[in-house]
Design a protein around this motif. Sequence first.
Motif, short mmCIF file in Angstrom:
data_model
loop_
_atom_site.label_atom_id
_atom_site.label_comp_id
_atom_site.label_asym_id
_atom_site.label_seq_id
_atom_site.Cartn_x
_atom_site.Cartn_y
_atom_site.Cartn_z
N ASP A 85 0.85 -1.18 0.00
CA ASP A 85 0.00 0.00 0.00
C ASP A 85 0.89 1.24 0.00
N LEU A 86 0.77 2.07 -1.04
CA LEU A 86 1.62 3.25 -1.19
C LEU A 86 1.01 4.51 -0.60
N THR A 87 -0.12 4.39 0.07
CA THR A 87 -0.79 5.57 0.61
C THR A 87 0.04 6.23 1.69
N LEU A 88 0.35 7.52 1.47
CA LEU A 88 1.10 8.35 2.42
C LEU A 88 0.56 9.77 2.33
N PRO A 89 0.85 10.62 3.33
CA PRO A 89 0.40 12.01 3.24
C PRO A 89 0.98 12.69 2.00
N SER A 90 0.13 13.04 1.07
CA SER A 90 0.54 13.66 -0.19
C SER A 90 -0.72 14.17 -0.88
N SER A 91 -0.55 15.14 -1.75
CA SER A 91 -1.69 15.58 -2.55
C SER A 91 -2.10 14.53 -3.57
N HIS A 92 -1.18 13.62 -3.92
CA HIS A 92 -1.45 12.62 -4.95
C HIS A 92 -0.84 11.28 -4.53
N PRO A 93 -1.37 10.66 -3.48
CA PRO A 93 -0.78 9.40 -3.01
C PRO A 93 -1.00 8.26 -4.00
N ALA A 356 6.84 -10.14 3.40
CA ALA A 356 5.39 -9.94 3.34
C ALA A 356 4.82 -9.75 4.75
N GLU A 357 5.36 -10.49 5.71
CA GLU A 357 4.91 -10.32 7.10
C GLU A 357 5.30 -8.94 7.63
N LEU A 358 6.51 -8.50 7.31
CA LEU A 358 6.97 -7.20 7.81
C LEU A 358 6.16 -6.05 7.23
N THR A 359 5.81 -6.13 5.94
CA THR A 359 5.05 -5.04 5.33
C THR A 359 3.62 -4.98 5.85
N GLY A 360 3.21 -5.98 6.59
CA GLY A 360 1.91 -5.90 7.25
C GLY A 360 1.92 -4.94 8.42
N GLY A 361 3.11 -4.61 8.92
CA GLY A 361 3.24 -3.62 9.99
C GLY A 361 3.34 -2.23 9.41
N ASP A 363 4.94 0.57 10.29
CA ASP A 363 6.24 1.23 10.18
C ASP A 363 7.00 0.74 8.94
N ALA A 364 7.04 -0.57 8.74
CA ALA A 364 7.74 -1.10 7.58
C ALA A 364 7.06 -0.70 6.29
N ARG A 365 5.72 -0.73 6.28
CA ARG A 365 4.98 -0.33 5.08
C ARG A 365 5.28 1.11 4.70
N ARG A 366 5.23 2.03 5.69
CA ARG A 366 5.46 3.44 5.41
C ARG A 366 6.91 3.67 4.94
N HIS A 367 7.82 2.94 5.53
CA HIS A 367 9.23 3.10 5.14
C HIS A 367 9.43 2.73 3.68
N ALA A 369 7.07 2.37 1.33
CA ALA A 369 6.23 3.20 0.46
C ALA A 369 6.88 4.56 0.21
N ALA A 370 7.46 5.16 1.24
CA ALA A 370 8.12 6.45 1.08
C ALA A 370 9.35 6.34 0.19
N MET A 371 10.06 5.23 0.30
CA MET A 371 11.26 5.02 -0.49
C MET A 371 10.89 4.85 -1.97
N VAL A 372 9.88 4.05 -2.25
CA VAL A 372 9.48 3.81 -3.64
C VAL A 372 8.89 5.06 -4.27
N SER A 373 8.11 5.81 -3.52
CA SER A 373 7.40 6.96 -4.08
C SER A 373 8.24 8.23 -4.13
N GLY A 374 9.41 8.22 -3.50
CA GLY A 374 10.26 9.41 -3.50
C GLY A 374 9.87 10.45 -2.49
N LEU A 375 8.95 10.13 -1.59
CA LEU A 375 8.47 11.12 -0.62
C LEU A 375 9.39 11.25 0.60
N ASP A 376 10.40 10.39 0.70
CA ASP A 376 11.26 10.44 1.89
C ASP A 376 12.58 11.17 1.63
N VAL A 377 12.74 11.75 0.44
CA VAL A 377 14.01 12.41 0.11
C VAL A 377 14.21 13.63 1.01
#
Length: 775
Positions: A85-93, A356-361, A363-367, A369-377
Amino acid sequence: MPGPFTETQVIVVGAGPVGLMLAGELRLAGADVVVLERLTAPTTESRASTLHARTVEILDGRGLLEPLGDVPNDPRGHFGGIPLDLTLPSSHPGQWKVPQTRIEELLGRWAADLGADVRRGHELTGLTASRDHVEVEAVTAGGATVRLRAGYVVGCDGEDSTVRRLGGFDFPGTDAVRELLRADVSGIEIPDRRFQRLEGGLAIAARRPDGVTRVMVHEFGAVPRRGQPRFADVADAWKRVTGEDIGGGTPLWVNSFGDASRQVTAYRRDRVLLAGDAAHRQMPIGGQALNLGLQDAVNLGWKLAAQVRGHAPEGLLDSYHAERHPVGRRVLDNIRSQALLLLGGPEVEAVREVLAELTGGEDARRHLAAMVSGLDVRHDVGPGDHPLLGRRLPHWELATGEGRVTTAELLRTGHGLLLLLPGARERLEELRTAAAPWAERVRTVTARPVPGGQEAPDTAALLVRPDGHVVWADGDPAGTGVTAALNRWFGAGRRADGPAARKDRAPAWTATRAPATKWRTDMGRLTGKTALVTGSSRGMGRAAALRLAADGALVAVHYTSNEEAAAEVVELIEKDGGRAFTVRAELGVPGDVHELFLGLEEGLRERTGGTDLNILVNNAGVMGGVKPEETTPEKFDRVFAVNARAPFFLIQRALKNMPDGGRIINISSGLTRFANPDEIAYAMSKGAVEQLALHFAKYLGPRGITVNSVAPGITRNDNPVFQIPEAVEQMSGLSAFGRVGEPEDVADVVAFLASDDARWITGSFVDATGGTLLG
């Protein structure tokens, strides 16, 4: 290389999405650019199709989303084929599905509209860099050799970059050991598959609305082939992995990509730079390659433009490598991890299950997702502990003098942004004054959160770069001051002690003189508007330019010959925190309107990214000043050419640039109602100007454009008569107010007619004579 050369400031090699994005950014910041592209026409192959949240935010910050129309959005992505799930705080998640062909079309039109010179069918064959310039040689599709010279060359020419090779860049890394075959196929009916792992390999299939199916297949253990695959290779591999026969379909496009991973050691070698796949090669998993390249271009564009325009601070251009090389390295690392998870055989299944188990949490999901989407730069932008420092400006909805806007909309000019929020209330004037020397490069906006907005700003003031990253935050005890940050990122500001304001030549004894007008610089009712005032280097035109700028408009100060006086008007405007630029053209001669609009559009494009003109004030004029019997045909024609013909054709030309709701104000004269035999020709020409308002108002009413005439009376100017007390006293007696007019008196009327308050007034004759026509 021998000459002759085409001269420009920057040469961009490659007209793919990255090269076109960079070209647009350079033009938005006022740099001249030529783009060389080997292909004679845009490719029809849509290699990439995914835009991530940060890239979409950037496109929004340049006003490029609306032309794309409705774009499919999916909050789901993946990490190595594991749902995420790539949903993060953004105008276009999430992720947005836009074919690369559509992106190229959009960016190509944007860059061209901004004035980029895109030359297709030009293949780069030579590159020579010297201490102060770069020379390149290219062969056209017709076989001709062309030579160009520029301050800098940027290679955006893909993973097999000629610029990288000719520039001598080191490109270490690893070659591909796995590959994924890919094809767009019509005329087949197969189930959609999302990273389906079967016994023999990986299968992916997605049917588009147009009936074309994109298939991708990898056989576990298969090694990359030499050369491009045939459709038969794809069909055979698909059948071995899935058991389905797609050989009867029609292939529209076939290719393969491997898991090679390389990155140049330096993104810049003196006057040669690289961006996009020219700087890094990676498997395009999840569309990260395209997004990484577009973000390279946005980081580089404003910095390189500042360099070639001569106001870049020391080290600004080097910050491109310092910021983007680590970002690129991190993306390549996560792509290598994903390639192993995606294309590995049974040996990676245990790792996939754990991940797959870790991304169910959360913190891991947001980490991930932010890396893939470029929102953590987060860039290193200097000392400070504020949580936004170095990060992108968040999406906020704000109320400003322009109305309700988003933070993305505030970045669309391509300038820096000093955002003043309610917490800075006690320091508003201090911060505005500090930023005033940078008014041409940094826009200062006072705003407050909109109730119910997505997120409330928890800060008092922020300084934001053109690429949307925050470089200073008010109140950060570990940070620097705003002036230091402005100097670091935007270079030296204009000196506040530039040419002094002209001293009024009227003697101090004039008791009937109007009190000096105090411009209300906090009004902002024209903020976001652009204005052209002809003949604004002196007199009423000068006063009108100052007043419109004080109300927030970006003003083009037109002059015929007195460049120093026009520059002085600009200096005064900028000293008060406004924005202006000069434009020269002699009116009343052949080609006058064309020359004026060439300079006007260039100035507008550099400062706004577009050529919209909201307000036209036809003020320039010449007096007759001769008796009727002494008026020659040449003198008569000159008066009419400047006073009547030029305004007509200026309006005609301006309507190509003027959005609906624009304002046209023509300066007429009280002499159309008050007789003076020495000015018959002048009065006739001004009578013609009044007809412009009457008839154009009817014509332009459906567009909401108002056209009005303002008729000044006896108004103080440079005429020596205003130095004679007896003459001033006599002239003052003609006004109901007992004084002569001041240029500011007329400027206030012009500002009113330029505002939305005058939206219901058009085709009118406004008596601005101070009651001189009352009799």
